[in-house]
Write an enzyme that holds these catalytic residues in place. Sequence first.
Site, PDB file in Angstrom:
ATOM      1  N   SER A 147       9.403   8.189  29.152  1.00 31.48           N
ATOM      2  CA  SER A 147       8.506   8.064  28.006  1.00 31.48           C
ATOM      3  C   SER A 147       7.927   6.652  27.970  1.00 31.48           C
ATOM      4  CB  SER A 147       9.265   8.382  26.719  1.00 31.48           C
ATOM      5  OG  SER A 147      10.355   7.505  26.601  1.00 31.48           O
ATOM      6  N   GLU A 207      11.518  20.467  23.098  1.00 33.05           N
ATOM      7  CA  GLU A 207      10.592  20.708  21.981  1.00 33.05           C
ATOM      8  C   GLU A 207       9.148  20.892  22.468  1.00 33.05           C
ATOM      9  OE1 GLU A 207      12.366  17.884  22.079  1.00 33.05           O
ATOM     10  OE2 GLU A 207      13.644  17.769  20.291  1.00 33.05           O
ATOM     11  N   GLY A 225       4.956  -3.145   2.947  1.00 33.15           N
ATOM     12  CA  GLY A 225       6.350  -2.781   3.103  1.00 33.15           C
ATOM     13  C   GLY A 225       6.863  -2.058   1.870  1.00 33.15           C
ATOM     14  N   CYS A 266      -1.274  -5.336   0.684  1.00 28.05           N
ATOM     15  CA  CYS A 266      -0.525  -4.350  -0.097  1.00 28.05           C
ATOM     16  C   CYS A 266       0.696  -5.004  -0.732  1.00 28.05           C
ATOM     17  CB  CYS A 266      -0.183  -3.155   0.792  1.00 28.05           C
ATOM     18  SG  CYS A 266      -0.032  -1.641  -0.160  1.00 28.05           S
ATOM     19  N   HIS A 293      -5.331  -1.731   3.246  1.00 28.03           N
ATOM     20  CA  HIS A 293      -4.898  -2.141   4.585  1.00 28.03           C
ATOM     21  C   HIS A 293      -6.113  -2.327   5.496  1.00 28.03           C
ATOM     22  CE1 HIS A 293      -0.544  -1.534   4.133  1.00 28.03           C
ATOM     23  NE2 HIS A 293      -0.907  -0.631   3.244  1.00 28.03           N
ATOM     24  N   GLU A 310      -6.414  -3.892   8.126  1.00 25.42           N
ATOM     25  CA  GLU A 310      -6.069  -3.909   9.556  1.00 25.42           C
ATOM     26  C   GLU A 310      -6.310  -2.555  10.216  1.00 25.42           C
ATOM     27  OE1 GLU A 310      -3.973  -3.950   7.051  1.00 25.42           O
ATOM     28  OE2 GLU A 310      -2.120  -2.854   7.459  1.00 25.42           O
TER      29      GLU A 310
HETATM   30  N1  GLN Z   1       5.880  -0.721  -1.740  1.00 18.87           N
HETATM   31  C1  GLN Z   1       4.599  -0.998  -2.266  1.00 18.87           C
HETATM   32  C2  GLN Z   1       4.011   0.187  -3.004  1.00 18.87           C
HETATM   33  O1  GLN Z   1       4.399   1.301  -2.802  1.00 18.87           O
HETATM   34  C3  GLN Z   1       3.645  -1.484  -1.209  1.00 18.87           C
HETATM   35  C4  GLN Z   1       3.344  -0.463  -0.175  1.00 18.87           C
HETATM   36  C5  GLN Z   1       2.675  -1.041   1.035  1.00 18.87           C
HETATM   37  O2  GLN Z   1       2.748  -2.242   1.272  1.00 18.87           O
HETATM   38  N2  GLN Z   1       2.046  -0.225   1.859  1.00 18.87           N
HETATM   39  O3  GLN Z   1       3.103   0.034  -3.782  1.00 18.87           O
END
Ligand code: GLN
Length: 548
Positions: A13, A148, A353, A380, A520, A522
């Site tokens: 892989s 699978e 995060g 975010c 986001h 990015e």
């Molecule tokens: N944990 C945060 C939320 O749910 C930020 C989510 C993220 O950074 N994508 O709003």
Amino acid sequence: MARYIFITGGVVSSLGKGLASAALGALLQARGYTVRLRKLDPYLNVDPGTMSPFEHGEVFVTDDGAETDLDLGHYERFTGVSARRTDTISAGRIYSNVLERERRGGYLGKTIQVIPHVTNEIKDFLAIGEDEVDFQLCEIGGTVGDIEGLPFFEAIRQFSNDRPRGQCILMHLTLLPYLAASGELKTKPTQHSVKELRSIGLQPDVLVCRSEQPIPDRERAKIALFCNVRPDAVIPAYDLKSIYEAPMAYHQAGLDRAVLDAFRISPAPRPDLRRWEDVMDRLTNAEGEVRVAIVGKYTQLEDAYKSISEALTHGGMANRVRVRPDWIDAEKLETAEGIHLLDGYHGIVVPGGFGERGTEGMISAAKYAREKKVPYLGICLGMQMAVIEAARNLAGIADAGSEEFDHEAGADRFTPVVYHLKEWVKGNSTVQRKITDDKGGTMRLGSYTAHLAPGSKVAEVYGGATEMEDRHRHRYEIDAAYRDRLEQHGLWFSGMSPDGRLPEVVEVRDHPWFIGVQSHPELKSKPFAPAPLFRDFVRAAKDLERMV
Ligand code: GLN
């Protein structure tokens, strides 16, 4: 009707099937064709949204709000074609569709079997959008021989037979291991993986052979002979310094020609490779280096922030400077000495995060960047932490925090400047969510517009635009009730949702470059069209580097 290119892998892989598919897509575009890239994943998870980023890398979000495999990110970065919900499917989703239909009586009591019911479901998926493009490139995840994967291989065999002759081809990626002791490249594993394919009725038309060493013509001829492939359809794929060299490298190795030849397209339209020549030029002719600290939680696996590191590379290319990212575990910044890990960086990124772990370190990073006037890009969660920092240290709300952390801990400890959103507007309709809803798909997902304040830094980044549109994936929001108070202390809410309720962008007024975005950016960045926020963040980092 689209022509189909199925892409499979053998031997091991992580051979770079996604990259090869993306590069081939780019090369077909360079010859004037339209393409669509799609991914079929044999794992049983219903969608990748709830898979751990430690295990699976980043979740890539599409404009239409699907949470997908990070390969779709590669596809977009190379072709510029926005991925859609219908570009990806897992075995879990296929089985779940079949079982749901069975429960509804959709099969009229018939015995449900892998062939034809599961394979039909896969074929229906493959047929989606058949009339829209010249080529559909469909990558099958995993390796031939995986248990699978079998229904997928069977489905592409049937699908190819259902279509007119010459409408579908198979491209197979393998590895030629090098035995240093005998100084030889071994072709046997490739022969075996092709044998495995042939035993289930599939014959590759093009073989892409990954190798660390040059493949001698003799070995190429041998592979062709034993694998029943034309010699000029055995394409060597050597290791590259940058993934963005892949289109040119594959072109020079003859991949696009071999593919068009397999479809008997002759003469092949001439390729226009200027876009990729420019990319190569920017990659190889960069001057100097900026150091960027990425302060996050999932720092052990770089793939967890794939799009972020790619967008930084794109930002570097736009400014003709190399970007050296360092991944810093946010928890390490939680002490007075730890924060000095950030010394000497020209820019700080706090990416997205989930969960409380490490967030105090992210808040410290935002404070450090604000006070020391280091360029800061908060994405975010990184925006939310910047707002909490400003609320605590500028506006005097000492216990400011996020409801996310209180929910996780089951206790009310914070004044929630970031709160759980239960209702919002999408286009002309209202979306409602409860905290008790399923884990999958309960977030504000997909593309949303933000209105930008005239004269703000973010408006300048977007070329004076009054709007921007980026993809979202989060449950929590900044509480606009704190807007006035925070703005009095220098944190400008420079981007808001069209209804004015949801803060989308914040920036520190008295700072060279400090921006937090709820979306986001990015995810939409490309080597030939960098995300404006990343482009200008890297420019600000470069300015700082030139100053010191
Ligand atoms: N944990 C945060 C939320 O749910 C930020 C989510 C993220 O950074 N994508 O709003």
